[in-house]
Design a protein around this motif. Structure first.
Motif, mmCIF file in Angstrom:
data_model
loop_
_atom_site.group_PDB
_atom_site.id
_atom_site.type_symbol
_atom_site.label_atom_id
_atom_site.label_comp_id
_atom_site.label_asym_id
_atom_site.label_seq_id
_atom_site.Cartn_x
_atom_site.Cartn_y
_atom_site.Cartn_z
ATOM 1 N N TRP A 240 4.012 4.606 3.864
ATOM 2 C CA TRP A 240 4.141 4.359 2.323
ATOM 3 C C TRP A 240 4.470 5.308 1.440
ATOM 4 N N PHE A 244 7.998 5.959 -0.427
ATOM 5 C CA PHE A 244 7.790 5.525 -1.800
ATOM 6 C C PHE A 244 7.633 6.907 -2.613
ATOM 7 N N PHE A 269 4.910 -1.249 -10.047
ATOM 8 C CA PHE A 269 3.688 -1.028 -9.203
ATOM 9 C C PHE A 269 2.498 -1.391 -9.814
ATOM 10 N N GLY A 296 -1.582 -5.305 3.355
ATOM 11 C CA GLY A 296 -0.788 -4.271 3.706
ATOM 12 C C GLY A 296 0.533 -4.586 3.800
ATOM 13 N N THR A 298 2.585 -6.356 2.166
ATOM 14 C CA THR A 298 3.372 -6.263 0.853
ATOM 15 C C THR A 298 3.674 -4.933 0.585
ATOM 16 N N LEU A 299 3.431 -3.908 1.067
ATOM 17 C CA LEU A 299 3.838 -2.344 0.886
ATOM 18 C C LEU A 299 5.338 -2.030 1.342
ATOM 19 N N ALA A 322 3.925 -5.541 -4.192
ATOM 20 C CA ALA A 322 3.017 -4.295 -3.436
ATOM 21 C C ALA A 322 1.959 -4.025 -3.996
ATOM 22 N N LEU A 326 -1.702 -4.330 -2.563
ATOM 23 C CA LEU A 326 -2.361 -3.287 -2.498
ATOM 24 C C LEU A 326 -4.027 -3.072 -2.910
ATOM 25 N N ILE A 388 5.289 -0.013 8.369
ATOM 26 C CA ILE A 388 4.168 -0.603 7.938
ATOM 27 C C ILE A 388 3.830 -1.911 8.396
#
Length: 412
Positions: A240, A244, A269, A296, A298-299, A322, A326, A388
């Motif tokens: 992640w 990101f 976010f 997790g 959704t990340l 996300a 989170l 992920i």
């Protein structure tokens, strides 16, 4: 000399009625106003010198290495000394590091080396702040209010994070990153002063620090749900952050209007984090750990959106989802941890968990930076998303995940 514990003798109706919790929450809020701008400012401090993924990856890795090296020390100290004093000293050290970084960037004297050195000091500060933070909340509020306290603690800081990246992007674009870094330093100093008035007992300790560390490892390894969650988190967090934080600003610089566009992505976010906190104030899932793991998934969404070249509105939607996932994961995990790990062990257990999750981050940053030289950035983003998904699926296959559930004392 030990100070008086902050946990009230009489049970309070809500966490907000506890004065120590309000002070603790205010310190977190103040610090968050600077931290919301800091990642963007740091990234564009490096990019502004003409550096790319390799240099940015090196700087971010050097920020993480000292945290890994000192986390176990911080965990042992958090189970032996006053956690409020450790929080004060850690925030003060972070203020000094960010202030120095702001000064060098603002005067045009910043180099990759000076930025990395300031990151090293900040990493040490985090190593002392994080274990103390995890154990402090259980000393401040009654156990039946832990989930609500976790959610209330995150609510104002997440609200700040919504506007912080947008403001940070505008500040960086208009005045340069030094101003955002200076504000971050000031907020760390203000948080340190607030935490100086938070007086918590030192946890009871027996034996040497080394024996405490050995006992901590035995306790960590004996909890299968804890070390498997940590192992999965090692992969998930590295993928992640590499996708990101490392590649995100570079993709934004090329395809999404640079700092302004990336500020909007981070704001979306953060908006998701805020929405996730509101969910946690009302929803009390029984299977705390299973929810923490599953959320997790959704990340991977914003990494897939950027990796497939979707337009900015789609990336913003993915970042929002996300953030929701989170925050649900964080609150559910924190509550499970606080309910199923005894308070005198929480510093060490939290340190082992954080070491595990952070251990792959420097390697992840460096490997991602190398991969970006061999493959296009969007392909690497999709690879991070796949990692992920794999980490979450494998963690959900562990039977103990479904046994770490909400205890009745938290049904309020």
């Amino acid at each position: 000399m030990k100070t008086a514990t902050a946990l009230p003798a009489a049970r309070s109706r809500t966490p907000l009625s506890v004065p120590a919790f309000r002070r603790f929450g205010l310190a977190s809020l103040v610090s968050a106003t600077g931290s919301a701008m800091a990642p963007l400012a740091l990234a564009y401090s490096v990019i502004g010198q003409g550096s790319g993924a390799g240099t940015l990856g090196l700087v971010l890795a050097l920020n993480t290495v000292p945290t890994i090296l000192f986390l176990l020390v911080g965990g042992v100290l958090a189970d032996r000394l006053s956690r409020s004093r450790l929080l004060f000293l850690g925030n003060l050290l972070a203020a000094a590091a960010q202030g120095t970084l702001a000064a060098t960037v603002g005067t045009g004297r910043a180099t990759t080396t000076s930025i990395a050195l300031c990151g090293l000091v900040s990493g040490v500060a985090v190593a002392f702040i994080q274990p103390a933070t995890q154990g402090a909340l259980a000393q401040i509020v009654p156990p039946e209010h832990l989930q609500r306290a976790n959610a209330w603690l995150r609510l104002p800081t997440n609200a700040v994070k919504v506007a912080g990246p947008v403001i940070g992007g505008l500040v960086v674009a208009a005045r340069g990153p030094a101003w955002a870094l200076a504000w971050d330093a000031l907020t760390f100093a203000a948080a340190a002063l607030l935490l100086l008035g938070l007086r918590l007992d030192a946890p009871p300790s027996v034996g040497s620090a080394l024996s405490s560390l050995r006992e901590g490892w035995t306790g960590f390894w004996s909890r299968t749900w804890l070390w498997t969650y940590t192992a999965a988190g090692t992969v998930l967090v590295a993928a992640w952050l590499a996708g990101f934080q490392l590649l995100g600003p570079l993709v934004a610089a090329r395809h999404y209007d640079g700092a302004r566009g990336w500020g909007l992505v981070q704001a979306a976010f953060a908006g998701g984090l805020l929405a996730g906190t509101l969910v946690c104030l009302r929803w009390k899932p029984r299977r705390l750990l299973a929810v923490a793991v599953a959320a997790g998934f959704t990340l991977m969404l914003p990494l897939v959106a950027m990796g497939t070249g979707l337009p900015l509105p789609a990336v913003l939607s993915a970042a929002l989802l996300a953030g929701i996932g989170l925050d649900i994961s964080i609150v559910a995990w924190a509550t499970a941890f606080q309910q199923h790990v005894p308070a005198p062990e929480q510093g060490r257990m939290g340190a082992f968990n954080n070491v595990g999750e952070r251990l792959a981050i420097p390697l992840g940053y460096l490997l991602t930076a190398l991969a970006a030289r061999m493959w296009d950035t969007r392909t690497v983003l999709l690879a991070c998303a796949a990692l992920i998904a794999a980490a979450v699926v494998l963690n959900l296959c562990v039977p103990e995940v479904y046994r770490v559930n909400r205890r009745q004392l938290d049904d309020y």
